[in-house]
Design a protein around this motif. Structure first.
Motif, PDB file in Angstrom:
ATOM      1  N   ASP A  53       4.586  -5.990  -6.061  1.00 38.94           N
ATOM      2  CA  ASP A  53       5.952  -5.878  -6.563  1.00 38.94           C
ATOM      3  C   ASP A  53       6.022  -4.899  -7.738  1.00 38.94           C
ATOM      4  OD1 ASP A  53       6.685  -7.735  -4.692  1.00 38.94           O
ATOM      5  OD2 ASP A  53       6.889  -9.395  -6.113  1.00 38.94           O
ATOM      6  N   PHE A  54       7.196  -4.308  -7.922  1.00 44.88           N
ATOM      7  CA  PHE A  54       7.449  -3.414  -9.050  1.00 44.88           C
ATOM      8  C   PHE A  54       8.040  -4.207 -10.214  1.00 44.88           C
ATOM      9  CE2 PHE A  54       7.376  -0.548  -5.461  1.00 44.88           C
ATOM     10  CZ  PHE A  54       6.814   0.609  -5.955  1.00 44.88           C
ATOM     11  N   PHE A  55       7.790  -3.690 -11.432  1.00 51.43           N
ATOM     12  CA  PHE A  55       8.338  -4.307 -12.635  1.00 51.43           C
ATOM     13  C   PHE A  55       8.983  -3.216 -13.485  1.00 51.43           C
ATOM     14  CE2 PHE A  55       5.387  -7.253 -10.936  1.00 51.43           C
ATOM     15  CZ  PHE A  55       5.935  -8.497 -11.213  1.00 51.43           C
ATOM     16  N   VAL A  56      10.235  -3.476 -13.881  1.00 48.37           N
ATOM     17  CA  VAL A  56      11.062  -2.516 -14.594  1.00 48.37           C
ATOM     18  C   VAL A  56      11.515  -3.132 -15.908  1.00 48.37           C
ATOM     19  CG1 VAL A  56      13.175  -1.124 -14.499  1.00 48.37           C
ATOM     20  CG2 VAL A  56      11.916  -1.633 -12.379  1.00 48.37           C
ATOM     21  N   GLY A  57      11.341  -2.424 -17.001  1.00 43.97           N
ATOM     22  CA  GLY A  57      11.851  -2.889 -18.278  1.00 43.97           C
ATOM     23  C   GLY A  57      13.335  -2.615 -18.399  1.00 43.97           C
ATOM     24  N   GLY A  58      14.063  -3.537 -19.034  1.00 42.26           N
ATOM     25  CA  GLY A  58      15.473  -3.344 -19.342  1.00 42.26           C
ATOM     26  C   GLY A  58      15.659  -3.422 -20.840  1.00 42.26           C
ATOM     27  N   GLY A 108      20.948  -5.777 -19.768  1.00 45.57           N
ATOM     28  CA  GLY A 108      19.597  -5.407 -20.172  1.00 45.57           C
ATOM     29  C   GLY A 108      18.853  -6.539 -20.849  1.00 45.57           C
ATOM     30  N   LEU A 109      17.870  -6.192 -21.665  1.00 44.30           N
ATOM     31  CA  LEU A 109      17.011  -7.141 -22.362  1.00 44.30           C
ATOM     32  C   LEU A 109      16.310  -8.054 -21.352  1.00 44.30           C
ATOM     33  CD1 LEU A 109      19.253  -8.172 -25.401  1.00 44.30           C
ATOM     34  CD2 LEU A 109      17.816  -6.163 -25.117  1.00 44.30           C
ATOM     35  N   GLU A 110      15.540  -7.451 -20.462  1.00 41.51           N
ATOM     36  CA  GLU A 110      14.865  -8.231 -19.440  1.00 41.51           C
ATOM     37  C   GLU A 110      13.728  -7.423 -18.830  1.00 41.51           C
ATOM     38  OE1 GLU A 110      17.882  -9.036 -16.576  1.00 41.51           O
ATOM     39  OE2 GLU A 110      18.093  -6.971 -15.963  1.00 41.51           O
ATOM     40  N   LEU A 111      12.899  -8.120 -18.072  1.00 40.43           N
ATOM     41  CA  LEU A 111      11.918  -7.490 -17.201  1.00 40.43           C
ATOM     42  C   LEU A 111      12.341  -7.834 -15.782  1.00 40.43           C
ATOM     43  CD1 LEU A 111       9.171  -5.943 -17.057  1.00 40.43           C
ATOM     44  CD2 LEU A 111       8.070  -8.185 -16.917  1.00 40.43           C
ATOM     45  N   VAL A 112      12.515  -6.810 -14.954  1.00 36.66           N
ATOM     46  CA  VAL A 112      13.010  -7.016 -13.600  1.00 36.66           C
ATOM     47  C   VAL A 112      11.862  -6.871 -12.599  1.00 36.66           C
ATOM     48  CG1 VAL A 112      14.654  -6.258 -11.842  1.00 36.66           C
ATOM     49  CG2 VAL A 112      15.243  -6.077 -14.263  1.00 36.66           C
ATOM     50  N   ARG A 113      11.735  -7.851 -11.713  1.00 33.58           N
ATOM     51  CA  ARG A 113      10.774  -7.763 -10.614  1.00 33.58           C
ATOM     52  C   ARG A 113      11.517  -7.306  -9.357  1.00 33.58           C
ATOM     53  NH1 ARG A 113       9.270 -10.780  -6.255  1.00 33.58           N
ATOM     54  NH2 ARG A 113      10.728 -12.459  -6.822  1.00 33.58           N
ATOM     55  N   SER A 133      24.703  -1.899 -16.498  1.00 33.35           N
ATOM     56  CA  SER A 133      23.434  -1.242 -16.801  1.00 33.35           C
ATOM     57  C   SER A 133      22.416  -2.190 -17.409  1.00 33.35           C
ATOM     58  CB  SER A 133      23.667  -0.093 -17.792  1.00 33.35           C
ATOM     59  OG  SER A 133      24.417   0.943 -17.223  1.00 33.35           O
ATOM     60  N   ILE A 134      21.146  -1.868 -17.188  1.00 36.10           N
ATOM     61  CA  ILE A 134      20.063  -2.501 -17.934  1.00 36.10           C
ATOM     62  C   ILE A 134      19.315  -1.483 -18.787  1.00 36.10           C
ATOM     63  CG2 ILE A 134      19.730  -4.288 -16.173  1.00 36.10           C
ATOM     64  CD1 ILE A 134      17.087  -2.774 -15.419  1.00 36.10           C
ATOM     65  N   ALA A 135      19.652  -0.184 -18.673  1.00 39.14           N
ATOM     66  CA  ALA A 135      18.909   0.890 -19.340  1.00 39.14           C
ATOM     67  C   ALA A 135      17.426   0.776 -18.997  1.00 39.14           C
ATOM     68  CB  ALA A 135      19.126   0.861 -20.843  1.00 39.14           C
ATOM     69  N   LEU A 138      13.537 -11.503 -15.309  1.00 39.05           N
ATOM     70  CA  LEU A 138      12.636 -12.320 -16.122  1.00 39.05           C
ATOM     71  C   LEU A 138      12.948 -12.103 -17.605  1.00 39.05           C
ATOM     72  CD1 LEU A 138       9.380 -11.236 -14.262  1.00 39.05           C
ATOM     73  CD2 LEU A 138      10.759 -13.259 -13.759  1.00 39.05           C
ATOM     74  N   PHE A 139      12.796 -13.134 -18.414  1.00 42.08           N
ATOM     75  CA  PHE A 139      12.986 -13.061 -19.871  1.00 42.08           C
ATOM     76  C   PHE A 139      14.385 -12.596 -20.233  1.00 42.08           C
ATOM     77  CE2 PHE A 139       8.565 -11.478 -18.950  1.00 42.08           C
ATOM     78  CZ  PHE A 139       7.963 -12.711 -19.074  1.00 42.08           C
ATOM     79  N   LYS A 140      15.361 -13.026 -19.490  1.00 38.45           N
ATOM     80  CA  LYS A 140      16.731 -12.562 -19.683  1.00 38.45           C
ATOM     81  C   LYS A 140      17.197 -12.780 -21.120  1.00 38.45           C
ATOM     82  CE  LYS A 140      20.804 -11.100 -18.346  1.00 38.45           C
ATOM     83  NZ  LYS A 140      21.010  -9.712 -17.947  1.00 38.45           N
ATOM     84  N   GLY A 141      17.593 -11.693 -21.758  1.00 40.57           N
ATOM     85  CA  GLY A 141      18.193 -11.768 -23.085  1.00 40.57           C
ATOM     86  C   GLY A 141      17.210 -11.915 -24.224  1.00 40.57           C
ATOM     87  N   GLU A 142      15.894 -11.888 -23.954  1.00 42.13           N
ATOM     88  CA  GLU A 142      14.921 -12.133 -25.018  1.00 42.13           C
ATOM     89  C   GLU A 142      14.550 -10.871 -25.793  1.00 42.13           C
ATOM     90  OE1 GLU A 142      11.545 -14.611 -24.230  1.00 42.13           O
ATOM     91  OE2 GLU A 142      12.573 -15.684 -22.643  1.00 42.13           O
ATOM     92  N   TYR A 143      14.122  -9.831 -25.087  1.00 43.82           N
ATOM     93  CA  TYR A 143      13.650  -8.625 -25.752  1.00 43.82           C
ATOM     94  C   TYR A 143      14.123  -7.381 -25.005  1.00 43.82           C
ATOM     95  CZ  TYR A 143      10.352 -11.722 -28.155  1.00 43.82           C
ATOM     96  OH  TYR A 143       9.790 -12.720 -28.896  1.00 43.82           O
ATOM     97  N   ALA A 144      14.355  -6.314 -25.750  1.00 41.22           N
ATOM     98  CA  ALA A 144      14.615  -5.014 -25.153  1.00 41.22           C
ATOM     99  C   ALA A 144      13.272  -4.378 -24.817  1.00 41.22           C
ATOM    100  CB  ALA A 144      15.391  -4.133 -26.121  1.00 41.22           C
ATOM    101  N   ILE A 145      12.984  -4.198 -23.537  1.00 42.73           N
ATOM    102  CA  ILE A 145      11.655  -3.763 -23.104  1.00 42.73           C
ATOM    103  C   ILE A 145      11.640  -2.266 -22.826  1.00 42.73           C
ATOM    104  CG2 ILE A 145       9.922  -3.994 -21.285  1.00 42.73           C
ATOM    105  CD1 ILE A 145      10.675  -6.946 -21.109  1.00 42.73           C
ATOM    106  N   ARG A 146      10.776  -1.543 -23.532  1.00 42.56           N
ATOM    107  CA  ARG A 146      10.667  -0.093 -23.429  1.00 42.56           C
ATOM    108  C   ARG A 146       9.648   0.344 -22.389  1.00 42.56           C
ATOM    109  NH1 ARG A 146      13.363   4.498 -24.874  1.00 42.56           N
ATOM    110  NH2 ARG A 146      13.685   3.814 -27.023  1.00 42.56           N
ATOM    111  N   ASP A 147       8.533  -0.381 -22.256  1.00 42.70           N
ATOM    112  CA  ASP A 147       7.510   0.026 -21.302  1.00 42.70           C
ATOM    113  C   ASP A 147       6.828  -1.195 -20.724  1.00 42.70           C
ATOM    114  OD1 ASP A 147       6.047   1.817 -19.803  1.00 42.70           O
ATOM    115  OD2 ASP A 147       4.624   2.322 -21.380  1.00 42.70           O
ATOM    116  N   VAL A 148       6.276  -1.044 -19.528  1.00 41.47           N
ATOM    117  CA  VAL A 148       5.503  -2.095 -18.878  1.00 41.47           C
ATOM    118  C   VAL A 148       4.364  -1.449 -18.114  1.00 41.47           C
ATOM    119  CG1 VAL A 148       7.181  -2.127 -16.962  1.00 41.47           C
ATOM    120  CG2 VAL A 148       5.545  -3.992 -17.210  1.00 41.47           C
TER     121      VAL A 148
END
Length: 378
Positions: free
Chosen positions: A313-318, A324-329, A293-295, A343-353
């Protein structure tokens, strides 16, 4: 920053999650030539939803802190008063926010939140006018309240307007009421569609109330945390949390059943099997899914040329989970996801984009990190 590749689903994982039936289509992980970095722009505590005003000002919700305003979209935030109190226990709080399609003339905004008590709560939506000085909400009115539950988990809470002026509201199934997601007569685990005043559109799939609740637009969902309406296509997309694995990216169809918990690519958190089935006739398959999961939380589609080669392209927060803890393109071509980049693997838990009026992507982090702009790296 150079994106880091993540491994894809293994045969063993599929065997654990399904019955050997055909898997939903998945795409290879890729690494593009675009290098991006995150630039902090607003301090915030547990930000949840972002909405840019047409002039570039920013409104955002905080899970526990209510509504905030940032002139120019960057810098110090000031609180906007007038929201009703929210249940902030568990996963409760203030959720998604969106502007009225005629905001320029009416200044109306919509906010979803957890309304009620520990033993009687549900996702609600208010409509209000943003004051001219951006400090308060006026004429606040509740226009929707989901069916009650006695749990503070899985609220959904995303909002999106369609081209016809109707409003989509995403809901969760309350976790322990997962079986109710298969009953369109109950709003648990559904996506609802209402008019901007809370009335029910006459062309909803169950508008007559016979085969389902009139406001229900689709059902069989677990917990929809990403919602995006493509105005050029007239198409609604969503991301929803699976259990342990099985997060999904879907196209929403009116009256459709998305399967939870009868079919899933995930398992219980303790590793036990929820169902042996990953597909069933009459139930929709995701465009792609995640194991682990990436949640997924937050979903948008890039319409600008800010990032070379990424338009469309679509962008999904993880925001959680082993992957998780990424932005997925995600790249979608002819109805299929053909690329997936972390993108940004392991840096931040992203709630919204979301995309700002200037074409840049902005992300809200799940915890205390704040709000960031996605910039091209030098």
């Amino acid at each position: 920053m150079r994106p880091i590749l993540a491994g894809f689903i293994s045969a063993a994982a599929l065997a654990a999650c399904g019955s050997g039936s055909a898997a939903a289509p998945v795409a290879p992980d890729v690494s593009s030539d675009v290098n991006v970095t995150l630039t902090p722009v607003v301090e915030a505590e547990f930000p949840w939803g972002l909405a840019f005003l047409p002039n570039g000002d920013l409104l955002f919700t905080e899970k526990d802190g209510g509504l905030n305003y940032v002139a120019g979209g960057e810098g110090e935030a000031t609180q906007v008063t007038g929201l009703p109190p929210a249940l902030t226990e568990g996963q409760g709080g203030y959720f998604g926010i969106t502007l009225d399609p005629d905001f320029d003339s009416n200044r109306l905004i919509y906010v979803a939140y957890a309304e009620g008590t520990d033993t009687d709560n549900g996702t609600a939506v208010i409509r209000a006018r943003l004051s001219d000085d951006h400090t308060s909400l006026e004429d606040v009115a509740e226009i929707f309240r989901a069916d009650s539950r006695d749990t503070a988990y899985h609220f959904g809470g995303r909002l999106q307007f369609a081209n016809d002026g109707t409003l989509f509201v995403s809901l969760g199934e309350g976790f322990k009421y997962m079986k109710d997601a298969q009953d369109p007569h109950i709003t648990h685990g559904s996506l609802v569609r209402i008019n901007s005043d809370g009335t029910i559109p006459a062309d909803n799939p169950f508008a007559d109330g016979v085969d389902g609740k009139p406001e229900v637009y689709s059902y069989g969902h677990r917990n929809i945390q990403g919602l995006y309406y493509d105005k050029s296509e007239g198409t609604l997309y969503e991301t929803e949390h699976g259990p342990k694995g099985g997060d999904e990216f879907n196209i929403i169809k009116p009256g459709a059943n998305y399967g939870w918990p009868v079919i899933t690519y995930g398992v219980n958190y303790d590793g036990t099997i929820i169902t042996e089935q990953t597909e069933k006739e009459g139930m929709e398959q995701p465009l792609t899914y995640w194991v682990p999961s990436i949640a997924p939380s937050g979903l948008t589609r890039l319409s600008s040329d800010v990032y070379p080669g990424w338009k469309g392209d679509f962008f999904v927060g993880g925001m959680n989970g082993p992957a998780g803890l990424e932005l997925v393109r995600l790249r979608l071509e002819d109805g299929k996801v053909t690329e997936r980049e972390n993108l940004f693997k392991g840096e931040y838990a992203i709630r919204d984009v979301v995309q700002a009026p200037d074409g840049h992507l902005y992300v809200a982090t799940k915890d205390l990190d704040g709000i960031f702009r996605v910039d091209l790296a030098e």
